[in-house]
Write a protein that holds these residues in place. Structure first.
Motif, mmCIF file in Angstrom:
data_model
loop_
_atom_site.group_PDB
_atom_site.id
_atom_site.type_symbol
_atom_site.label_atom_id
_atom_site.label_comp_id
_atom_site.label_asym_id
_atom_site.label_seq_id
_atom_site.Cartn_x
_atom_site.Cartn_y
_atom_site.Cartn_z
ATOM 1 N N SER A 297 0.829 -1.209 0.000
ATOM 2 C CA SER A 297 0.000 0.000 0.000
ATOM 3 C C SER A 297 0.863 1.258 0.000
ATOM 4 C CB SER A 297 -0.919 -0.009 1.215
ATOM 5 O OG SER A 297 -1.643 1.198 1.321
ATOM 6 N N VAL A 298 1.936 1.242 0.802
ATOM 7 C CA VAL A 298 2.850 2.397 0.847
ATOM 8 C C VAL A 298 3.523 2.597 -0.505
ATOM 9 C CG1 VAL A 298 4.995 3.247 1.860
ATOM 10 C CG2 VAL A 298 3.235 2.252 3.328
ATOM 11 N N ASN A 299 3.917 1.493 -1.157
ATOM 12 C CA ASN A 299 4.555 1.602 -2.483
ATOM 13 C C ASN A 299 3.606 2.203 -3.517
ATOM 14 O OD1 ASN A 299 7.003 0.581 -1.667
ATOM 15 N ND2 ASN A 299 6.472 -1.558 -2.140
ATOM 16 N N GLU A 300 2.330 1.755 -3.483
ATOM 17 C CA GLU A 300 1.360 2.284 -4.430
ATOM 18 C C GLU A 300 1.142 3.781 -4.222
ATOM 19 O OE1 GLU A 300 -2.097 -0.082 -3.891
ATOM 20 O OE2 GLU A 300 -1.291 -1.847 -4.930
ATOM 21 N N LYS A 301 1.008 4.184 -2.979
ATOM 22 C CA LYS A 301 0.810 5.608 -2.677
ATOM 23 C C LYS A 301 2.031 6.422 -3.072
ATOM 24 C CE LYS A 301 -2.518 4.996 1.076
ATOM 25 N NZ LYS A 301 -2.822 5.236 2.502
ATOM 26 N N PHE A 302 3.203 5.864 -2.867
ATOM 27 C CA PHE A 302 4.428 6.577 -3.229
ATOM 28 C C PHE A 302 4.517 6.754 -4.744
ATOM 29 C CE2 PHE A 302 8.965 6.607 -4.294
ATOM 30 C CZ PHE A 302 9.368 7.722 -3.574
ATOM 31 N N GLU A 303 4.133 5.698 -5.491
ATOM 32 C CA GLU A 303 4.155 5.802 -6.959
ATOM 33 C C GLU A 303 3.171 6.853 -7.456
ATOM 34 O OE1 GLU A 303 3.442 1.921 -8.451
ATOM 35 O OE2 GLU A 303 5.420 1.135 -7.903
ATOM 36 N N CYS A 304 1.965 6.885 -6.826
ATOM 37 C CA CYS A 304 0.982 7.903 -7.204
ATOM 38 C C CYS A 304 1.509 9.306 -6.912
ATOM 39 C CB CYS A 304 -0.327 7.671 -6.458
ATOM 40 S SG CYS A 304 -1.207 6.185 -6.960
ATOM 41 N N LEU A 305 2.129 9.465 -5.770
ATOM 42 C CA LEU A 305 2.686 10.763 -5.404
ATOM 43 C C LEU A 305 3.811 11.160 -6.354
ATOM 44 C CD1 LEU A 305 2.852 13.112 -3.371
ATOM 45 C CD2 LEU A 305 4.415 11.721 -2.004
ATOM 46 N N LEU A 306 4.655 10.195 -6.698
ATOM 47 C CA LEU A 306 5.756 10.471 -7.613
ATOM 48 C C LEU A 306 5.242 10.869 -8.990
ATOM 49 C CD1 LEU A 306 8.844 10.428 -7.873
ATOM 50 C CD2 LEU A 306 8.680 8.051 -8.608
ATOM 51 N N GLN A 307 4.189 10.194 -9.449
ATOM 52 C CA GLN A 307 3.608 10.513 -10.750
ATOM 53 C C GLN A 307 2.992 11.913 -10.741
ATOM 54 O OE1 GLN A 307 0.755 7.646 -12.054
ATOM 55 N NE2 GLN A 307 0.412 8.620 -14.054
ATOM 56 N N SER A 308 2.300 12.243 -9.654
ATOM 57 C CA SER A 308 1.688 13.568 -9.528
ATOM 58 C C SER A 308 2.751 14.659 -9.523
ATOM 59 C CB SER A 308 0.858 13.626 -8.252
ATOM 60 O OG SER A 308 0.352 14.922 -8.037
ATOM 61 N N VAL A 309 3.831 14.423 -8.768
ATOM 62 C CA VAL A 309 4.926 15.395 -8.716
ATOM 63 C C VAL A 309 5.575 15.540 -10.087
ATOM 64 C CG1 VAL A 309 7.224 15.818 -7.750
ATOM 65 C CG2 VAL A 309 5.370 15.061 -6.266
ATOM 66 N N SER A 310 5.705 14.406 -10.784
ATOM 67 C CA SER A 310 6.328 14.432 -12.113
ATOM 68 C C SER A 310 5.478 15.243 -13.087
ATOM 69 C CB SER A 310 6.515 12.994 -12.613
ATOM 70 O OG SER A 310 7.075 13.001 -13.911
ATOM 71 N N GLU A 311 4.148 15.040 -13.027
ATOM 72 C CA GLU A 311 3.259 15.813 -13.914
ATOM 73 C C GLU A 311 3.332 17.297 -13.613
ATOM 74 O OE1 GLU A 311 -0.556 14.122 -13.392
ATOM 75 O OE2 GLU A 311 -0.125 12.303 -14.563
ATOM 76 N N LYS A 312 3.310 17.643 -12.342
ATOM 77 C CA LYS A 312 3.402 19.059 -11.971
ATOM 78 C C LYS A 312 4.744 19.645 -12.388
ATOM 79 C CE LYS A 312 0.233 18.931 -8.034
ATOM 80 N NZ LYS A 312 0.082 19.152 -6.585
ATOM 81 N N PHE A 313 5.777 18.874 -12.293
ATOM 82 C CA PHE A 313 7.099 19.354 -12.686
ATOM 83 C C PHE A 313 7.157 19.605 -14.188
ATOM 84 C CE2 PHE A 313 11.522 18.521 -13.977
ATOM 85 C CZ PHE A 313 12.168 19.489 -13.225
#
Length: 347
Positions: A297-313
């Motif tokens: 669950s932590v890995n999935e949330k981290f991947e979602c957060l990383l993807q969101s940060v990547s899109e914003k970047f």
């Protein structure tokens, strides 16, 4: 002079007082009926306390009192003077009594080797006490009958529960070895649980554990563990257990009964751990599964957060690139105008 055995000429009271200058855990005083065939009666605790307060002026240093199964009373104290006052009693309530101290709580035993067989025990005791900070209670020489050896082994009992690694005798640093007694068996029934003086029945065969006359015809059976071996076998589980208990007693300077209690307690904890191991394994599996689910669950949330940060970047980078392009274009236009104005002025 005695060449086999030595016992200190000091009284028990003197030895207990001298033990107070050594290291020990506690002093246990045994009070028993003067008539060995009788037990001390269980009296009212309030009457016992009142009596002890009258005859022992350091009674506040008595840490415990209990009745034993042999019909005696055991007093525990850490005060040598209190112990001496208890040892000096000749009556307990209305009963005539005998008193003694459990020496194994305040003494240590060790072996020394290669002692000349013609050395008198009194001279050896004087030599040991004169050159070492040791009070010898008793000594016994181990010498086989008809032996022609010039050297012998001596068992020494001294006050205090700590002993040095070596003692000095005749300018020699003599190494010593802790003495661990062997399990004692009844000579009548070969039981490890009772002394010979207690048994008053017919002798038992050590091979088959039965009472019979003549050569033994039955199969071997141990009276202690019921195994298929004779009662004198050193491989008997009951004999091995007794050896471990005596070793525990020697290493920790405690009584045999206390060593037995500690040994049984340790084995009980081990058996409980063995019995509870399946439940523990099941619990461990459950914890592992929950931990794996949590980690996923932590890995999935981290991947979602990383993807969101990547899109914003990426969006921020595109905006910055566009602004930079517009800025450069504006600068170029301004420079062009300046150059044009400069050329027109020159013409």
């Amino acid at each position: 002079m005695n060449n086999i055995y030595f016992k200190s000429n000091k009284t028990p009271n003197e030895l207990v007082l001298r033990a107070g200058q050594k290291q020990f855990n506690e002093i246990n005083v045994i009070v028993s009926n003067a008539d060995k065939n009788k037990k001390l009666p269980h009296s009212n605790p309030f009457r016992v306390q009142a009596f002890i307060k009258q005859v022992v002026n350091r009674h506040e240093n008595i840490e415990n009192m209990k009745y034993t199964r042999q019909g005696k009373i055991l007093f525990t104290t850490k005060d040598p003077i209190c112990a001496v006052q208890l040892l000096s009693l000749t009556k307990f309530m209305e009963a005539d009594i005998n008193t003694d101290v459990i020496w194994e709580n305040i003494c240590s035993r060790f072996l020394i080797f290669d002692i000349p067989a013609n050395t008198h025990m009194e001279e050896l005791a004087e030599e040991i006490q004169g050159k070492n900070d040791i009070d010898v209670v008793e000594m016994q020489r181990f010498l086989k009958q008809n032996s022609v050896k010039d050297m012998s082994t001596v068992l020494i009992t001294v006050l205090g529960t700590t002993i040095p690694d070596a003692i000095k005798i005749w300018f020699i640093n003599q190494k010593i070895q802790h003495f661990i007694d062997r399990p004692r068996q009844c000579t009548k029934c070969y039981s490890l649980a009772q002394a010979s003086r207690i048994r008053d029945k017919t002798n038992v065969c050590f091979l088959c554990s039965e009472e019979h006359v003549g050569p033994c015809q039955g199969p071997e059976k141990c009276i202690n563990c019921k195994g298929s071996h004779n009662a004198k076998s050193n491989l008997c589980p009951a004999y091995i257990k007794e050896k471990k208990i005596l070793e525990l007693k020697c290493r920790n300077r405690i009584t045999t009964s206390e060593a037995r209690r500690v040994f049984n307690s340790q084995n009980m904890k081990y058996s409980e751990a063995v019995k509870s191991s399946p439940a523990f394994a099941e619990l461990q599996d459950t914890v592992n599964l929950k931990f794996e689910a949590l980690l996923q669950s932590v890995n999935e949330k981290f991947e979602c957060l990383l993807q969101s940060v990547s899109e914003k970047f990426e969006k921020q980078t595109a905006i910055f690139a566009e602004m930079l392009h517009m800025t450069i274009e504006s600068i170029m236009q301004n420079m062009y105008k300046i150059i044009v104005q400069s050329l027109e002025t020159n013409t």
